[in-house]
Design an enzyme around this catalytic site. Sequence first.
Site, PDB file in Angstrom:
ATOM      1  N   SER A 114       0.846  -1.296  -0.016  1.00 27.50           N
ATOM      2  CA  SER A 114       0.024   0.164  -0.028  1.00 27.50           C
ATOM      3  C   SER A 114       0.997   1.281  -0.005  1.00 27.50           C
ATOM      4  O   SER A 114       2.092   1.169   0.594  1.00 27.50           O
ATOM      5  CB  SER A 114      -0.911   0.021   1.234  1.00 27.50           C
ATOM      6  OG  SER A 114      -1.410   1.309   1.789  1.00 27.50           O
ATOM      7  N   SER A 115       0.303   2.203  -0.470  1.00 24.97           N
ATOM      8  CA  SER A 115       1.174   3.551  -0.452  1.00 24.97           C
ATOM      9  C   SER A 115       1.551   4.149   0.832  1.00 24.97           C
ATOM     10  O   SER A 115       2.223   4.929   1.128  1.00 24.97           O
ATOM     11  CB  SER A 115       0.609   4.616  -1.347  1.00 24.97           C
ATOM     12  OG  SER A 115      -0.726   4.792  -0.871  1.00 24.97           O
ATOM     13  N   CYS A 116       0.839   3.511   1.876  1.00 26.87           N
ATOM     14  CA  CYS A 116       0.880   4.131   3.185  1.00 26.87           C
ATOM     15  C   CYS A 116       2.254   3.552   3.808  1.00 26.87           C
ATOM     16  O   CYS A 116       2.515   3.878   5.005  1.00 26.87           O
ATOM     17  CB  CYS A 116      -0.511   3.828   3.964  1.00 26.87           C
ATOM     18  SG  CYS A 116      -0.548   2.064   4.323  1.00 26.87           S
ATOM     19  N   TYR A 143      -0.560  -1.223  10.233  1.00 28.89           N
ATOM     20  CA  TYR A 143      -0.845  -1.733   8.753  1.00 28.89           C
ATOM     21  C   TYR A 143       0.274  -1.506   8.227  1.00 28.89           C
ATOM     22  O   TYR A 143       0.883  -2.300   7.336  1.00 28.89           O
ATOM     23  CB  TYR A 143      -1.943  -1.017   8.367  1.00 28.89           C
ATOM     24  CG  TYR A 143      -2.549  -1.438   7.060  1.00 28.89           C
ATOM     25  CD1 TYR A 143      -3.175  -2.686   6.754  1.00 28.89           C
ATOM     26  CD2 TYR A 143      -2.191  -0.656   5.740  1.00 28.89           C
ATOM     27  CE1 TYR A 143      -3.586  -3.040   5.220  1.00 28.89           C
ATOM     28  CE2 TYR A 143      -2.641  -1.001   4.513  1.00 28.89           C
ATOM     29  CZ  TYR A 143      -2.972  -2.408   4.505  1.00 28.89           C
ATOM     30  OH  TYR A 143      -3.467  -2.713   3.021  1.00 28.89           O
ATOM     31  N   LYS A 147       2.773  -4.228   6.254  1.00 23.01           N
ATOM     32  CA  LYS A 147       2.879  -4.464   4.691  1.00 23.01           C
ATOM     33  C   LYS A 147       4.572  -4.274   4.452  1.00 23.01           C
ATOM     34  O   LYS A 147       4.901  -5.093   3.470  1.00 23.01           O
ATOM     35  CB  LYS A 147       2.175  -3.198   3.992  1.00 23.01           C
ATOM     36  CG  LYS A 147       0.623  -3.487   3.886  1.00 23.01           C
ATOM     37  CD  LYS A 147       0.370  -4.878   3.270  1.00 23.01           C
ATOM     38  CE  LYS A 147      -1.075  -5.030   3.228  1.00 23.01           C
ATOM     39  NZ  LYS A 147      -1.368  -6.266   2.490  1.00 23.01           N
ATOM     40  N   HIS A 186     -12.858   3.486   3.199  1.00 22.79           N
ATOM     41  CA  HIS A 186     -12.073   4.458   2.653  1.00 22.79           C
ATOM     42  C   HIS A 186     -13.042   5.535   2.306  1.00 22.79           C
ATOM     43  O   HIS A 186     -14.205   5.558   2.039  1.00 22.79           O
ATOM     44  CB  HIS A 186     -11.122   4.172   1.463  1.00 22.79           C
ATOM     45  CG  HIS A 186     -10.073   2.929   2.025  1.00 22.79           C
ATOM     46  ND1 HIS A 186     -10.206   1.591   1.714  1.00 22.79           N
ATOM     47  CD2 HIS A 186      -8.941   3.377   2.574  1.00 22.79           C
ATOM     48  CE1 HIS A 186      -9.128   1.284   2.370  1.00 22.79           C
ATOM     49  NE2 HIS A 186      -8.432   1.817   2.700  1.00 22.79           N
TER      50      HIS A 186
HETATM   51  O1  GFB Z   1      -9.253   6.870   2.581  1.00 25.33           O
HETATM   52  P1  GFB Z   1      -8.986   7.420   3.951  1.00 25.33           P
HETATM   53  O2  GFB Z   1      -9.850   6.640   4.978  1.00 25.33           O
HETATM   54  O3  GFB Z   1      -7.531   6.880   4.274  1.00 25.33           O
HETATM   55  O4  GFB Z   1      -9.173   8.941   4.278  1.00 25.33           O
HETATM   56  P2  GFB Z   1      -6.135   7.259   4.009  1.00 25.33           P
HETATM   57  C1  GFB Z   1      -8.538   9.724   3.135  1.00 25.33           C
HETATM   58  C2  GFB Z   1      -8.788  11.177   3.659  1.00 25.33           C
HETATM   59  O5  GFB Z   1     -10.237  11.488   3.341  1.00 25.33           O
HETATM   60  C3  GFB Z   1      -8.201  11.468   5.196  1.00 25.33           C
HETATM   61  C4  GFB Z   1     -10.675  11.970   4.634  1.00 25.33           C
HETATM   62  O6  GFB Z   1      -7.994  12.888   5.068  1.00 25.33           O
HETATM   63  C5  GFB Z   1      -9.799  11.448   5.618  1.00 25.33           C
HETATM   64  O7  GFB Z   1      -9.912  12.458   6.837  1.00 25.33           O
HETATM   65  N1  GFB Z   1     -12.216  11.505   4.787  1.00 25.33           N
HETATM   66  C6  GFB Z   1     -13.108  12.637   4.520  1.00 25.33           C
HETATM   67  C7  GFB Z   1     -12.929  10.625   4.856  1.00 25.33           C
HETATM   68  N2  GFB Z   1     -14.226  12.080   4.785  1.00 25.33           N
HETATM   69  C8  GFB Z   1     -14.273  10.665   4.855  1.00 25.33           C
HETATM   70  C9  GFB Z   1     -15.017   9.760   5.301  1.00 25.33           C
HETATM   71  O8  GFB Z   1     -16.365  10.010   5.307  1.00 25.33           O
HETATM   72  N3  GFB Z   1     -14.664   8.685   5.388  1.00 25.33           N
HETATM   73  C10 GFB Z   1     -13.214   8.171   5.180  1.00 25.33           C
HETATM   74  N4  GFB Z   1     -12.489   7.285   5.550  1.00 25.33           N
HETATM   75  N5  GFB Z   1     -12.098   9.520   5.236  1.00 25.33           N
HETATM   76  C11 GFB Z   1      -5.664   4.679   4.281  1.00 25.33           C
HETATM   77  C12 GFB Z   1      -4.771   3.951   5.400  1.00 25.33           C
HETATM   78  O9  GFB Z   1      -5.245   6.164   4.623  1.00 25.33           O
HETATM   79  O10 GFB Z   1      -5.153   4.432   3.125  1.00 25.33           O
HETATM   80  C13 GFB Z   1      -4.787   2.681   5.096  1.00 25.33           C
HETATM   81  O11 GFB Z   1      -5.258   4.225   6.630  1.00 25.33           O
HETATM   82  C14 GFB Z   1      -4.464   2.336   3.378  1.00 25.33           C
HETATM   83  O12 GFB Z   1      -3.787   2.053   5.820  1.00 25.33           O
HETATM   84  C15 GFB Z   1      -5.267   3.397   2.844  1.00 25.33           C
HETATM   85  O13 GFB Z   1      -3.177   2.816   3.293  1.00 25.33           O
HETATM   86  C16 GFB Z   1      -4.706   3.204   1.212  1.00 25.33           C
HETATM   87  O14 GFB Z   1      -5.917   7.599   2.649  1.00 25.33           O
HETATM   88  O15 GFB Z   1      -5.930   8.499   4.966  1.00 25.33           O
END
Ligand code: GFB
Length: 319
Positions: A114-116, A143, A147, A186
Site C-alpha cells: 500500500s502507498s501508506c 498496517y 505491509k 475509505h
Molecule cells: O481513505 P481514507 O480513510 O484513508 O481517508 P487514508 C483519506 C482522507 O479522506 C483523510 C478524509 O484525510 C480522511 O479524513 N475523509 C473525509 C474521509 N471524509 C471521510 C469519510 O467519510 N471517510 C473516510 N474514511 N475518510 C488509508 C490508510 O489512509 O489509506 C490505510 O489508513 C491504507 O492504511 C489506505 O493505506 C490506502 O488515505 O488517510
Amino acid sequence: MREIVVMKLSSKIYIAGHRGLVGSAIKRRLEQLGYQNLLYRTSAELDLRDQKAVDTFFKNEKPEFVFLAAAKVGGILANNTYPAEFLYDNLMIETNIINASYNNSVKKLLFFGSSCIYPKFASQPIKEEYLLTGELEPTNEPYAIAKITGIKLCESYNRQYNTNYISVMPTNLYGINDNFDLQSSHVLPALIRKFHEAKVMGKEFVEVWGTGNPKREFLYVDDLADASVFLMENFGTKDKGSLVNVGTGKDISIADLAKLIKKIVGFNGEIRFDSSKPDGTPRKLLDVTRLTNLGWQAQTSLEDGINKTYKWFIENDHS
Ligand code: GFB
C-alpha cells in the site's frame, strides 16, 4: 539473473482474497484473459491466519502462481481503532502464504502492499526507493509495518532462496465490490454513500472528515488488476529490487473529490468539513515512472471510475 516465469492459460493460479476489492478484480481480469485454472477459498473454508491450515492447503493444491490480495484493510478510522488486528492479521496472512509458497515451490508470487508504507512526509511524487527513509503516518503505522514486513519477506526469500516474489504498491483504490460501511471504509466509497443518502433523504448537508486539504491519488481497481497481471507476466525480481508503485500519477484534494462526487451523485446541498476528525498523511502521490517505463499506464479517468462505482453501489449495496 532470474528468468521471467511465464504464466500459461492452464497454470494453477491461487488468488488469496478473491472476494475483496482487489482479489475480485484480479479474478475478473484473469477470467477475461482466458485463464482456466483459478484456485480460491473463502475465509470460512480457509482461515489464512492459521499456519497449519495454510500449509495443508498449499501441500494439497500446489498452486504455481499466487496473487496475495488477502488482507485486513480499512480507512483511516478503522486503522486507528483496530491497530492490533491490522498488525496481527496482516502479519499472519502474509507470513503463512509466503512461507507456504516457498515450501511448495510456487513459481511466482505477487504481494500487494500500500502507498501508506512510505514515510508520512516523503517528497512527492514518492519513488520506490523512499521506503524506510522516514517516520510513518501514525493513524496507519501498524498496517504499514505489516505491509513493509511482507515486502521484506519477499525480498529476503528472493535473496536467500532465489525465489521470484514481487511486491506491488497500489495507491488508494476504489471500485466495484468496495466496502461502503461508513465506519470502516475509505474516503471515496464513504462519500458516495454519504452523498447518495443525503440526496435520497433530502438532507441539507454532507459531513466530510478532516480539513479537506489532504491530497490523495485514486486508482480504479480494474486498472490495478490489469497492472498486476501485466506485472505477473512481465516483471521479475531482476527488475530493480522487486518493488513497483501502481497509480495514475495524478492526485486531488479531499475537498475537490467531495465536489466531484457531489456532482456525479446529483446532491444539491452543502459540504461541511469536520476538522475534529484526522487528516492523516498530507499527500501521497506515487511516482509511477518504473511502471510507465515497463509499458503500462492507467486507463480509467477518476470521473469514469466514480460513475461506474456509483452505478454498482446503487445496484448492489442493500445495507
Ligand atoms: O481513505 P481514507 O480513510 O484513508 O481517508 P487514508 C483519506 C482522507 O479522506 C483523510 C478524509 O484525510 C480522511 O479524513 N475523509 C473525509 C474521509 N471524509 C471521510 C469519510 O467519510 N471517510 C473516510 N474514511 N475518510 C488509508 C490508510 O489512509 O489509506 C490505510 O489508513 C491504507 O492504511 C489506505 O493505506 C490506502 O488515505 O488517510
